[in-house]
Motif scaffolding. Structure first.
Motif, PDB file in Angstrom:
ATOM      1  N   SER A 131       0.852  -1.181   0.000  1.00 38.05           N
ATOM      2  CA  SER A 131       0.000   0.000   0.000  1.00 38.05           C
ATOM      3  C   SER A 131       0.889   1.232   0.000  1.00 38.05           C
ATOM      4  CB  SER A 131      -0.893  -0.006   1.238  1.00 38.05           C
ATOM      5  OG  SER A 131      -1.642   1.186   1.326  1.00 38.05           O
ATOM      6  N   LEU A 132       0.455   2.266  -0.687  1.00 37.35           N
ATOM      7  CA  LEU A 132       1.152   3.550  -0.686  1.00 37.35           C
ATOM      8  C   LEU A 132       0.224   4.609  -0.116  1.00 37.35           C
ATOM      9  CD1 LEU A 132       2.911   3.639  -4.163  1.00 37.35           C
ATOM     10  CD2 LEU A 132       4.019   4.005  -1.949  1.00 37.35           C
ATOM     11  N   SER A 133       0.738   5.419   0.792  1.00 38.71           N
ATOM     12  CA  SER A 133      -0.063   6.513   1.325  1.00 38.71           C
ATOM     13  C   SER A 133       0.840   7.649   1.780  1.00 38.71           C
ATOM     14  CB  SER A 133      -0.945   6.037   2.489  1.00 38.71           C
ATOM     15  OG  SER A 133      -0.150   5.667   3.587  1.00 38.71           O
ATOM     16  N   LYS A 134       0.232   8.811   1.907  1.00 38.31           N
ATOM     17  CA  LYS A 134       0.888   9.973   2.492  1.00 38.31           C
ATOM     18  C   LYS A 134      -0.203  10.962   2.875  1.00 38.31           C
ATOM     19  CE  LYS A 134       2.119  12.494  -1.735  1.00 38.31           C
ATOM     20  NZ  LYS A 134       3.245  13.150  -2.393  1.00 38.31           N
ATOM     21  N   PRO A 135       0.073  11.826   3.836  1.00 42.66           N
ATOM     22  CA  PRO A 135      -0.947  12.764   4.309  1.00 42.66           C
ATOM     23  C   PRO A 135      -1.509  13.631   3.183  1.00 42.66           C
ATOM     24  CG  PRO A 135       0.943  12.767   5.784  1.00 42.66           C
ATOM     25  CD  PRO A 135       1.330  11.955   4.573  1.00 42.66           C
ATOM     26  N   GLY A 136      -2.833  13.760   3.174  1.00 41.02           N
ATOM     27  CA  GLY A 136      -3.509  14.629   2.218  1.00 41.02           C
ATOM     28  C   GLY A 136      -3.558  14.116   0.798  1.00 41.02           C
ATOM     29  N   ALA A 137      -3.207  12.847   0.579  1.00 43.25           N
ATOM     30  CA  ALA A 137      -3.155  12.304  -0.780  1.00 43.25           C
ATOM     31  C   ALA A 137      -3.990  11.038  -0.894  1.00 43.25           C
ATOM     32  CB  ALA A 137      -1.703  11.997  -1.157  1.00 43.25           C
ATOM     33  N   TRP A 138      -4.292  10.679  -2.129  1.00 38.05           N
ATOM     34  CA  TRP A 138      -4.936   9.401  -2.405  1.00 38.05           C
ATOM     35  C   TRP A 138      -3.995   8.288  -1.967  1.00 38.05           C
ATOM     36  CZ3 TRP A 138      -9.770   8.404  -4.496  1.00 38.05           C
ATOM     37  CH2 TRP A 138     -10.490   9.520  -4.911  1.00 38.05           C
ATOM     38  N   SER A 139      -4.556   7.186  -1.492  1.00 34.22           N
ATOM     39  CA  SER A 139      -3.786   5.998  -1.122  1.00 34.22           C
ATOM     40  C   SER A 139      -4.154   4.868  -2.069  1.00 34.22           C
ATOM     41  CB  SER A 139      -4.105   5.574   0.315  1.00 34.22           C
ATOM     42  OG  SER A 139      -3.720   6.576   1.218  1.00 34.22           O
ATOM     43  N   TYR A 140      -3.251   3.905  -2.219  1.00 34.20           N
ATOM     44  CA  TYR A 140      -3.460   2.792  -3.140  1.00 34.20           C
ATOM     45  C   TYR A 140      -3.050   1.481  -2.500  1.00 34.20           C
ATOM     46  CZ  TYR A 140      -3.829   6.425  -6.679  1.00 34.20           C
ATOM     47  OH  TYR A 140      -4.229   7.520  -7.400  1.00 34.20           O
ATOM     48  N   VAL A 141      -3.712   0.395  -2.912  1.00 35.81           N
ATOM     49  CA  VAL A 141      -3.332  -0.960  -2.532  1.00 35.81           C
ATOM     50  C   VAL A 141      -3.095  -1.722  -3.831  1.00 35.81           C
ATOM     51  CG1 VAL A 141      -4.008  -3.081  -1.338  1.00 35.81           C
ATOM     52  CG2 VAL A 141      -4.749  -0.854  -0.438  1.00 35.81           C
ATOM     53  N   TYR A 142      -1.951  -2.397  -3.914  1.00 33.19           N
ATOM     54  CA  TYR A 142      -1.587  -3.177  -5.095  1.00 33.19           C
ATOM     55  C   TYR A 142      -1.331  -4.617  -4.684  1.00 33.19           C
ATOM     56  CZ  TYR A 142      -0.747   1.461  -6.994  1.00 33.19           C
ATOM     57  OH  TYR A 142      -0.887   2.773  -7.387  1.00 33.19           O
ATOM     58  N   GLY A 143      -1.714  -5.559  -5.544  1.00 31.90           N
ATOM     59  CA  GLY A 143      -1.553  -6.970  -5.214  1.00 31.90           C
ATOM     60  C   GLY A 143      -0.965  -7.789  -6.344  1.00 31.90           C
ATOM     61  N   ARG A 144      -0.881  -9.107  -6.071  1.00 34.77           N
ATOM     62  CA  ARG A 144      -0.316 -10.078  -7.000  1.00 34.77           C
ATOM     63  C   ARG A 144       1.124  -9.704  -7.361  1.00 34.77           C
ATOM     64  NH1 ARG A 144      -4.909  -8.423  -8.876  1.00 34.77           N
ATOM     65  NH2 ARG A 144      -4.143  -7.713 -10.904  1.00 34.77           N
ATOM     66  N   LEU A 145       1.881  -9.276  -6.354  1.00 31.03           N
ATOM     67  CA  LEU A 145       3.253  -8.835  -6.551  1.00 31.03           C
ATOM     68  C   LEU A 145       4.233  -9.944  -6.202  1.00 31.03           C
ATOM     69  CD1 LEU A 145       2.759  -5.325  -4.955  1.00 31.03           C
ATOM     70  CD2 LEU A 145       2.918  -5.850  -7.398  1.00 31.03           C
ATOM     71  N   ALA A 146       5.399  -9.899  -6.832  1.00 35.96           N
ATOM     72  CA  ALA A 146       6.433 -10.912  -6.624  1.00 35.96           C
ATOM     73  C   ALA A 146       7.796 -10.228  -6.533  1.00 35.96           C
ATOM     74  CB  ALA A 146       6.417 -11.899  -7.784  1.00 35.96           C
ATOM     75  N   LEU A 147       8.797 -11.012  -6.215  1.00 33.28           N
ATOM     76  CA  LEU A 147      10.151 -10.467  -6.093  1.00 33.28           C
ATOM     77  C   LEU A 147      10.623  -9.792  -7.381  1.00 33.28           C
ATOM     78  CD1 LEU A 147      11.900 -13.295  -4.038  1.00 33.28           C
ATOM     79  CD2 LEU A 147      11.109 -11.068  -3.216  1.00 33.28           C
ATOM     80  N   ASP A 148      10.200 -10.309  -8.517  1.00 32.73           N
ATOM     81  CA  ASP A 148      10.576  -9.699  -9.800  1.00 32.73           C
ATOM     82  C   ASP A 148      10.027  -8.283  -9.957  1.00 32.73           C
ATOM     83  OD1 ASP A 148      11.892 -12.027 -10.476  1.00 32.73           O
ATOM     84  OD2 ASP A 148      10.309 -12.758 -11.809  1.00 32.73           O
ATOM     85  N   ASP A 149       9.017  -7.934  -9.163  1.00 33.11           N
ATOM     86  CA  ASP A 149       8.376  -6.621  -9.259  1.00 33.11           C
ATOM     87  C   ASP A 149       9.056  -5.551  -8.413  1.00 33.11           C
ATOM     88  OD1 ASP A 149       6.324  -7.589 -10.994  1.00 33.11           O
ATOM     89  OD2 ASP A 149       5.266  -8.393  -9.240  1.00 33.11           O
ATOM     90  N   VAL A 150      10.092  -5.902  -7.667  1.00 32.04           N
ATOM     91  CA  VAL A 150      10.728  -4.943  -6.755  1.00 32.04           C
ATOM     92  C   VAL A 150      11.135  -3.648  -7.466  1.00 32.04           C
ATOM     93  CG1 VAL A 150      12.790  -4.539  -5.331  1.00 32.04           C
ATOM     94  CG2 VAL A 150      11.378  -6.564  -4.955  1.00 32.04           C
ATOM     95  N   PRO A 151      11.839  -3.687  -8.605  1.00 28.30           N
ATOM     96  CA  PRO A 151      12.200  -2.415  -9.256  1.00 28.30           C
ATOM     97  C   PRO A 151      10.969  -1.580  -9.635  1.00 28.30           C
ATOM     98  CG  PRO A 151      13.491  -4.212 -10.172  1.00 28.30           C
ATOM     99  CD  PRO A 151      12.427  -4.838  -9.307  1.00 28.30           C
ATOM    100  N   ALA A 152       9.924  -2.211 -10.140  1.00 28.71           N
ATOM    101  CA  ALA A 152       8.710  -1.480 -10.534  1.00 28.71           C
ATOM    102  C   ALA A 152       8.001  -0.906  -9.312  1.00 28.71           C
ATOM    103  CB  ALA A 152       7.768  -2.394 -11.317  1.00 28.71           C
ATOM    104  N   ILE A 153       7.952  -1.656  -8.218  1.00 29.20           N
ATOM    105  CA  ILE A 153       7.324  -1.161  -6.990  1.00 29.20           C
ATOM    106  C   ILE A 153       8.055   0.087  -6.498  1.00 29.20           C
ATOM    107  CG2 ILE A 153       6.850  -1.668  -4.553  1.00 29.20           C
ATOM    108  CD1 ILE A 153       6.575  -4.672  -5.454  1.00 29.20           C
TER     109      ILE A 153
END
Length: 121
Positions: free
Chosen positions: A60-82
């Motif tokens: 999940s990504l969040s910060k004060p005063g901003a939209w937050s997101y939840v992302y799934g189906r992630l794997a170790l290969d996705d680390v650079p993209a995350i």
């Protein structure tokens, strides 16, 4: 720009059987993200559950005063993209990264978009 937090579910099993005492896929993803290093303006925080168990490893990504997101189906290969997605998110004022500027995993594997909290009156 206020700092962003990348929450990583460390209890995610990603649909895999996990032997007793073995690290879970979510915990391995968290370790890989830490090892790769957080982008400027982003802190990486382990959490025990994001309640998205049917969606593999989740963050999940969040910060004060901003939209937050939840992302799934992630794997170790996705680390650079995350990490790239977290960097771009942190650089926004409102949490909205233009669609074409989001990493593919953030475009195709979004579980939820949560509006900013309103300040208490």
């Amino acid at each position: 720009m206020t700092g962003a937090t990348l929450y990583v579910c460390t209890t995610c099993k990603a649909g895999e059987p996990v032997p007793e005492g073995a690290p879970r896929p979510g915990s391995r993803l968290h370790a890989a993200l830490l090892a790769a290093g957080a982008p400027e303006g982003v802190r990486i925080v382990a959490v025990e559950c994001l309640s998205a168990c049917d969606n593999g490893c989740t963050v999940s990504l969040s910060k004060p005063g901003a939209w937050s997101y939840v992302y799934g189906r992630l794997a170790l290969d996705d680390v650079p993209a995350i990490l790239e997605g977290a960097r771009r998110y942190a650089a926004t004022a409102d949490g909205i990264v233009p669609w074409r500027d989001r990493p593919t995993v953030f475009r195709k594997q979004s579980i939820a978009r949560i509006p900013p909290l309103e300040p208490n009156p």
